[in-house]
Write a protein that holds these residues in place. Structure first.
Motif, short mmCIF file in Angstrom:
data_model
loop_
_atom_site.label_atom_id
_atom_site.label_comp_id
_atom_site.label_asym_id
_atom_site.label_seq_id
_atom_site.Cartn_x
_atom_site.Cartn_y
_atom_site.Cartn_z
N PHE A 29 -7.61 1.30 -2.10
CA PHE A 29 -7.54 2.27 -1.00
C PHE A 29 -6.84 1.70 0.21
N SER A 30 -6.69 0.39 0.24
CA SER A 30 -6.00 -0.24 1.35
C SER A 30 -4.49 -0.25 1.16
N ILE A 31 -4.05 0.14 -0.03
CA ILE A 31 -2.64 0.02 -0.37
C ILE A 31 -1.87 1.30 -0.05
N ASN A 32 -0.69 1.13 0.52
CA ASN A 32 0.21 2.27 0.72
C ASN A 32 1.52 2.03 -0.01
N ARG A 33 2.37 1.19 0.53
CA ARG A 33 3.67 0.95 -0.10
C ARG A 33 3.54 0.00 -1.28
N MET A 34 4.24 0.34 -2.37
CA MET A 34 4.35 -0.56 -3.52
C MET A 34 5.81 -0.76 -3.84
N GLY A 35 6.11 -1.93 -4.33
CA GLY A 35 7.52 -2.23 -4.57
C GLY A 35 7.75 -3.11 -5.79
N TRP A 36 8.99 -3.14 -6.18
CA TRP A 36 9.44 -4.04 -7.24
C TRP A 36 10.49 -4.99 -6.66
N TYR A 37 10.31 -6.25 -6.94
CA TYR A 37 11.28 -7.26 -6.59
C TYR A 37 11.71 -7.96 -7.88
N ARG A 38 12.80 -8.70 -7.80
CA ARG A 38 13.21 -9.49 -8.96
C ARG A 38 13.79 -10.81 -8.49
N GLN A 39 13.68 -11.78 -9.37
CA GLN A 39 14.25 -13.09 -9.08
C GLN A 39 14.92 -13.64 -10.33
N TYR A 93 10.67 -9.74 -12.92
CA TYR A 93 10.42 -8.60 -12.05
C TYR A 93 8.96 -8.65 -11.59
N TYR A 94 8.80 -8.56 -10.29
CA TYR A 94 7.48 -8.66 -9.68
C TYR A 94 7.10 -7.34 -9.02
N CYS A 95 5.85 -6.99 -9.19
CA CYS A 95 5.27 -5.85 -8.49
C CYS A 95 4.59 -6.36 -7.23
N ALA A 96 4.67 -5.59 -6.16
CA ALA A 96 4.04 -5.98 -4.91
C ALA A 96 3.42 -4.77 -4.24
N ALA A 97 2.40 -5.04 -3.43
CA ALA A 97 1.70 -3.95 -2.74
C ALA A 97 1.49 -4.32 -1.28
N SER A 98 1.60 -3.31 -0.45
CA SER A 98 1.47 -3.52 0.99
C SER A 98 0.53 -2.49 1.60
N ARG A 99 -0.15 -2.88 2.66
CA ARG A 99 -0.99 -1.95 3.40
C ARG A 99 -0.15 -1.04 4.29
N SER A 100 1.10 -1.41 4.50
CA SER A 100 1.98 -0.65 5.37
C SER A 100 2.53 0.59 4.67
N TYR A 102 5.38 1.89 5.86
CA TYR A 102 6.80 1.89 6.24
C TYR A 102 7.64 1.63 5.00
N ALA A 103 8.42 2.62 4.61
CA ALA A 103 9.16 2.54 3.35
C ALA A 103 10.18 1.41 3.33
N LEU A 104 10.71 1.08 4.49
CA LEU A 104 11.76 0.06 4.55
C LEU A 104 11.22 -1.34 4.83
N GLY A 105 9.90 -1.46 4.88
CA GLY A 105 9.31 -2.75 5.18
C GLY A 105 9.52 -3.76 4.07
N SER A 106 9.48 -5.03 4.43
CA SER A 106 9.69 -6.10 3.46
C SER A 106 8.50 -7.03 3.36
N SER A 107 7.44 -6.72 4.05
CA SER A 107 6.25 -7.56 4.01
C SER A 107 5.24 -6.97 3.03
N TYR A 108 4.77 -7.82 2.12
CA TYR A 108 3.81 -7.37 1.12
C TYR A 108 2.58 -8.27 1.15
N ASP A 109 1.44 -7.67 0.87
CA ASP A 109 0.18 -8.39 0.95
C ASP A 109 -0.28 -8.94 -0.40
N PHE A 110 0.15 -8.31 -1.46
CA PHE A 110 -0.31 -8.70 -2.79
C PHE A 110 0.87 -8.70 -3.77
N TRP A 111 0.79 -9.63 -4.71
CA TRP A 111 1.88 -9.78 -5.69
C TRP A 111 1.30 -9.91 -7.10
N GLY A 112 2.05 -9.38 -8.05
CA GLY A 112 1.70 -9.59 -9.45
C GLY A 112 2.30 -10.88 -9.95
#
Length: 121
Positions: A29-39, A93-100, A102-112
């Motif tokens: 319930f604390s999560i809003n934005r989720m994203g995918w990153y890759r390295q 490919y990493y999944c990430a989740a943020s409390r923010s 803001y769709a354009l944000g780059s800060s994430y609180d949790f990572w897979g």
């Protein structure tokens, strides 16, 4: 805490498709934005796509048109549909989740832990 578990990676030929999934559990319930990153090997981690709980999306310019992010809030799962894959898409490919929200944000609180995607030529 929020736990993120990715799945769906694997080996695919160039031109093929894969769909990655990321299931979230815990204090979701604390999560809003989720994203995918890759390295990729020897490269910095980069944004692939992000989506807010309201459905606003943000994509890396170079991936628009081939990759699509979506989200099922009822299942607490975010997806990444990858089409027309190229060898240069090979990466973890990493999944990430943020409390923010803001769709354009780059800060994430949790990572897979990440899932490997390998595209053969």
């Amino acid at each position: 805490q929020v736990q993120l578990v990715e799945s769906g990676g694997g080996l695919v030929q160039a031109g093929g498709s894969l769909r990655l999934s990321c299931a979230a559990s815990g204090n979701i319930f604390s999560i809003n934005r989720m994203g995918w990153y890759r390295q990729a090997p020897g490269k910095q981690r980069e944004l692939v796509a992000a989506i807010t709980s309201g459905g606003t999306t943000n994509y890396a310019d170079s991936l628009k048109g081939r990759f699509t992010i979506s989200r099922d809030n009822a299942k607490n799962t975010v997806y990444l549909q990858m089409n027309s894959l190229k060898p240069e898409d090979t990466a973890i490919y990493y999944c990430a989740a943020s409390r923010s929200s803001y769709a354009l944000g780059s800060s994430y609180d949790f990572w897979g832990q990440g899932t490997q995607v390998t595209v053969s030529s």
